[in-house]
Design a protein around this motif. Structure first.
Motif, PDB file in Angstrom:
ATOM      1  N   ALA A 184       0.827  -1.208   0.000  1.00  0.00           N
ATOM      2  CA  ALA A 184       0.000   0.000   0.000  1.00  0.00           C
ATOM      3  C   ALA A 184       0.859   1.255   0.000  1.00  0.00           C
ATOM      4  N   LEU A 185       1.946   1.244   0.781  1.00  0.00           N
ATOM      5  CA  LEU A 185       2.807   2.423   0.877  1.00  0.00           C
ATOM      6  C   LEU A 185       3.568   2.698  -0.418  1.00  0.00           C
ATOM      7  N   ALA A 186       3.611   1.703  -1.295  1.00  0.00           N
ATOM      8  CA  ALA A 186       4.262   1.897  -2.597  1.00  0.00           C
ATOM      9  C   ALA A 186       3.319   2.554  -3.602  1.00  0.00           C
ATOM     10  N   MET A 187       2.060   2.733  -3.231  1.00  0.00           N
ATOM     11  CA  MET A 187       1.067   3.336  -4.113  1.00  0.00           C
ATOM     12  C   MET A 187       0.809   4.777  -3.700  1.00  0.00           C
ATOM     13  N   ALA A 188       0.286   5.569  -4.616  1.00  0.00           N
ATOM     14  CA  ALA A 188      -0.165   6.908  -4.267  1.00  0.00           C
ATOM     15  C   ALA A 188      -1.479   6.785  -3.486  1.00  0.00           C
ATOM     16  N   PRO A 189      -1.737   7.683  -2.520  1.00  0.00           N
ATOM     17  CA  PRO A 189      -2.957   7.566  -1.717  1.00  0.00           C
ATOM     18  C   PRO A 189      -4.236   7.486  -2.539  1.00  0.00           C
ATOM     19  N   ASP A 190      -4.346   8.306  -3.582  1.00  0.00           N
ATOM     20  CA  ASP A 190      -5.552   8.273  -4.407  1.00  0.00           C
ATOM     21  C   ASP A 190      -5.672   6.948  -5.156  1.00  0.00           C
ATOM     22  N   ASP A 191      -4.540   6.413  -5.596  1.00  0.00           N
ATOM     23  CA  ASP A 191      -4.563   5.114  -6.271  1.00  0.00           C
ATOM     24  C   ASP A 191      -4.975   4.007  -5.297  1.00  0.00           C
ATOM     25  N   LEU A 192      -4.561   4.134  -4.054  1.00  0.00           N
ATOM     26  CA  LEU A 192      -4.921   3.157  -3.029  1.00  0.00           C
ATOM     27  C   LEU A 192      -6.425   3.181  -2.775  1.00  0.00           C
ATOM     28  N   ILE A 193      -6.985   4.375  -2.679  1.00  0.00           N
ATOM     29  CA  ILE A 193      -8.439   4.489  -2.493  1.00  0.00           C
ATOM     30  C   ILE A 193      -9.176   3.852  -3.666  1.00  0.00           C
ATOM     31  N   ALA A 194      -8.707   4.135  -4.873  1.00  0.00           N
ATOM     32  CA  ALA A 194      -9.336   3.560  -6.067  1.00  0.00           C
ATOM     33  C   ALA A 194      -9.227   2.042  -6.072  1.00  0.00           C
ATOM     34  N   TYR A 195      -8.110   1.517  -5.587  1.00  0.00           N
ATOM     35  CA  TYR A 195      -7.889   0.066  -5.555  1.00  0.00           C
ATOM     36  C   TYR A 195      -8.884  -0.607  -4.609  1.00  0.00           C
ATOM     37  N   VAL A 196      -9.048  -0.035  -3.411  1.00  0.00           N
ATOM     38  CA  VAL A 196     -10.000  -0.594  -2.444  1.00  0.00           C
ATOM     39  C   VAL A 196     -11.423  -0.455  -2.966  1.00  0.00           C
ATOM     40  N   LYS A 197     -11.693   0.647  -3.636  1.00  0.00           N
ATOM     41  CA  LYS A 197     -13.021   0.841  -4.224  1.00  0.00           C
ATOM     42  C   LYS A 197     -13.286  -0.193  -5.308  1.00  0.00           C
ATOM     43  N   ASP A 198     -12.295  -0.446  -6.164  1.00  0.00           N
ATOM     44  CA  ASP A 198     -12.445  -1.424  -7.240  1.00  0.00           C
ATOM     45  C   ASP A 198     -12.584  -2.854  -6.719  1.00  0.00           C
ATOM     46  N   SER A 199     -12.052  -3.115  -5.531  1.00  0.00           N
ATOM     47  CA  SER A 199     -12.166  -4.465  -4.970  1.00  0.00           C
ATOM     48  C   SER A 199     -13.604  -4.819  -4.626  1.00  0.00           C
ATOM     49  N   GLY A 200     -14.428  -3.800  -4.407  1.00  0.00           N
ATOM     50  CA  GLY A 200     -15.824  -4.046  -4.074  1.00  0.00           C
ATOM     51  C   GLY A 200     -16.075  -4.270  -2.598  1.00  0.00           C
ATOM     52  N   LEU A 201     -15.069  -4.039  -1.753  1.00  0.00           N
ATOM     53  CA  LEU A 201     -15.248  -4.220  -0.314  1.00  0.00           C
ATOM     54  C   LEU A 201     -16.359  -3.319   0.200  1.00  0.00           C
TER      55      LEU A 201
ATOM     56  N   LYS B 168     -12.355 -10.452  -5.320  1.00  0.00           N
ATOM     57  CA  LYS B 168     -13.584 -10.452  -6.118  1.00  0.00           C
ATOM     58  C   LYS B 168     -13.955 -11.844  -6.621  1.00  0.00           C
ATOM     59  N   SER B 169     -12.994 -12.786  -6.554  1.00  0.00           N
ATOM     60  CA  SER B 169     -13.307 -14.153  -6.983  1.00  0.00           C
ATOM     61  C   SER B 169     -14.234 -14.861  -6.002  1.00  0.00           C
ATOM     62  N   MET B 170     -14.399 -14.295  -4.815  1.00  0.00           N
ATOM     63  CA  MET B 170     -15.308 -14.851  -3.813  1.00  0.00           C
ATOM     64  C   MET B 170     -16.574 -14.012  -3.735  1.00  0.00           C
ATOM     65  N   GLY B 171     -17.626 -14.628  -3.239  1.00  0.00           N
ATOM     66  CA  GLY B 171     -18.876 -13.904  -3.074  1.00  0.00           C
ATOM     67  C   GLY B 171     -19.624 -13.734  -4.378  1.00  0.00           C
ATOM     68  N   SER B 172     -20.413 -12.672  -4.450  1.00  0.00           N
ATOM     69  CA  SER B 172     -21.216 -12.394  -5.644  1.00  0.00           C
ATOM     70  C   SER B 172     -20.717 -11.122  -6.317  1.00  0.00           C
ATOM     71  N   GLU B 173     -21.305 -10.786  -7.438  1.00  0.00           N
ATOM     72  CA  GLU B 173     -20.827  -9.634  -8.211  1.00  0.00           C
ATOM     73  C   GLU B 173     -20.934  -8.334  -7.430  1.00  0.00           C
ATOM     74  N   LYS B 174     -22.057  -8.130  -6.757  1.00  0.00           N
ATOM     75  CA  LYS B 174     -22.273  -6.880  -6.026  1.00  0.00           C
ATOM     76  C   LYS B 174     -21.879  -6.982  -4.556  1.00  0.00           C
ATOM     77  N   SER B 175     -21.661  -8.198  -4.091  1.00  0.00           N
ATOM     78  CA  SER B 175     -21.229  -8.413  -2.705  1.00  0.00           C
ATOM     79  C   SER B 175     -20.029  -9.360  -2.707  1.00  0.00           C
ATOM     80  N   PRO B 176     -18.876  -8.871  -3.146  1.00  0.00           N
ATOM     81  CA  PRO B 176     -17.711  -9.766  -3.244  1.00  0.00           C
ATOM     82  C   PRO B 176     -17.017  -9.969  -1.903  1.00  0.00           C
ATOM     83  N   GLY B 177     -16.187 -11.016  -1.870  1.00  0.00           N
ATOM     84  CA  GLY B 177     -15.290 -11.202  -0.743  1.00  0.00           C
ATOM     85  C   GLY B 177     -15.767 -12.174   0.310  1.00  0.00           C
TER      86      GLY B 177
END
Length: 460
Positions: free
Chosen positions: A55-72, A249-258
């Motif tokens: 995470a520390l190797a990423m830019a903060p905004d990129d990190l937010i986008a990554y967590v958002k894209d994960s669907g958590l 995202k490989s676990m769970g459902s499309e709108k409720s992953p993990g």
């Protein structure tokens, strides 16, 4: 040891969807059964703090986008996307930003965050550092329910270890990130589980919900931008960073992953924490846990704690994700699966829940303060055989005057068991009235003549 881990390791038990290894996904609970699972040494042996390095190797905004894209999605009840909540924090405003972790777990039936903190506190600490880096915060708080003193002590020790190892404090892992973490013990008010009441409590005031807007993301703790997240939500972040969003995202459902923790309790043979992908069913969980207690059958259950509309045995195959449970007429909430068998009086169970909400109401808003009081009076009369048929419509009317009209969700939580129990078990309410008492009372001649012996058990 969690049952999720035990079954996954030993390979016993069966579910409708295949082997237990496919049904369960121990991540947060993967090593709860190991000696001293709560220590930094044990956590490091299981790839602890590797997610933070990535995470520390990423830019903060990129990190937010990554967590958002994960669907958590938030694991505290509402299921709001975690990355989106982080994204709401305004940047460049010149104000300090805060992260507050809601560990004030006190919903009847909910028991996932406290075991997680007791067995694996470093997963939360690592998640906190990642989240603070993303939202550009230099101070985080954990608001823990004060009665759980052993957990409080263990959490303090984990924080000490993290400071000593350089995961908290100044210049974390040579990244330039400075972070102070404060563990705060609450005083046992259920209302402080509501995020704005929690913030008032942290500031030293009486815990009462705030009128919104402004929302915490704009004016939260000390009137500064604040993210309030659940323990499990934050503790899930390190695994996502370490193993990748596609894995999540490989676990769970499309709108409720993990993956998530399901708390199975009540009249079941194998109560405990079951960590599985979202979308598993109660039937599958009961199959692998030994089912209901011997000689009894499921009567009703809650999918997300006592504040969610109850289900019956007709809902055993409802997918336990946000969309599946919502489509069936309830809410996933905190995944607190309280199961009650046929010996349980629905009226008595709902009365006890409503007494809890009336006692815990902060009294700030009239619908909740007055409504929960009158619900309790009516329910007590009905349970004691002193009710009238008109009381059932009155119950529904009062609940309707609370639902959606109070400052916070406590009022909605009090109304939910009323609506759902009248929907599925109105006949049982009527039998309390016509029979002048509870048909499940062993001292009375039961109205359930065809199944008399089955109802001589202990009520919930």
């Amino acid at each position: 040891m969690t049952l999720a881990t035990e079954i996954n390791d030993n390979g016993n038990g069966n579910g409708n969807g295949g082997s237990p290894e496919k049904l369960l996904a121990p991540v947060l609970s993967a090593f709860w059964d190991q000696p001293e699972s709560w220590t930094l040494e044990t956590y490091r042996r299981h790839e602890g703090y590797e997610g933070l390095r990535k995470a520390l190797a990423m830019a903060p905004d990129d990190l937010i986008a990554y967590v958002k894209d994960s669907g958590l999605r938030g694991r505290g009840g509402a299921g709001f996307p975690t990355g989106m909540k982080w994204q709401f924090i305004p940047q460049g405003d010149g104000k300090p930003h805060y992260l507050v972790v809601n560990a004030d777990e006190s919903e009847p039936g909910t028991c996932k965050d406290i075991p997680l903190l007791f067995a694996n506190p470093h997963s939360l600490i690592e998640g906190i550092v990642i989240a603070c880096y993303a939202i550009r915060s230099s101070h985080a708080f954990i608001y823990l329910r004060g009665e759980v003193v052993p957990v409080l002590r263990r959490l303090h020790e984990a924080v000490r270890e993290a400071y000593e190892a350089g995961y908290l404090g100044t210049n974390i892992l040579d990244s330039g990130l400075d972070l102070e973490l404060t563990v705060h013990a609450g005083a046992g008010a259920y209302i402080c589980g509501e995020e704005t009441a929690l913030l008032d409590s942290l500031e030293g005031r009486r815990g009462q919900p705030r009128l919104r807007p402004p929302f915490p993301a704009v004016a939260g703790l000390y009137a500064c931008p604040t993210v309030v997240n659940n323990v499990e939500s934050i503790a899930s972040v390190p695994a996502i960073l370490n193993r990748g969003k596609d894995w999540f995202k490989s676990m769970g459902s499309e709108k409720s992953p993990g993956f998530t923790l399901y708390s199975l309790s009540g009249h079941v043979a194998g109560p405990g924490q079951y960590e599985a992908p979202l979308g598993i069913t109660l039937r599958q969980l009961l199959d692998m846990s030994g089912g209901m207690r011997p000689g009894h059958r499921l009567k009703f259950w809650t999918p997300g704690g006592s504040s969610t509309p109850m289900f019956t045995d007709d809902h055993l195959d409802v997918p336990l994700d946000y969309e599946g449970v919502g489509a069936a007429g309830s809410m996933l909430g905190t995944k607190a699966l309280q199961c009650f068998d046929e010996t349980t009086c629905v009226v008595r169970a709902v009365t006890r829940w409503t007494e809890f909400y009336a006692h815990e109401s902060c009294g700030k808003c009239t619908p909740c303060r007055e409504g929960t009081y009158w619900l309790v009076q009516l329910l007590r009369d009905i349970e004691a055989g002193k009710g009238q048929m008109s009381d059932l419509d009155k119950l529904n009317d009062i609940a309707d005057n609370i639902n959606g009209k109070s400052f916070c969700a406590l009022g909605d939580g009090a109304a939910s068991p009323i609506f759902s129990s009248l929907k599925y078990f109105r006949e049982e309410y009527e039998q309390h009235i016509t029979g002048k008492g509870c048909p499940f009372d062993p001292a009375r001649s039961t109205v359930w003549a065809d199944d008399k012996n089955a109802h001589q058990g202990v009520n919930a």
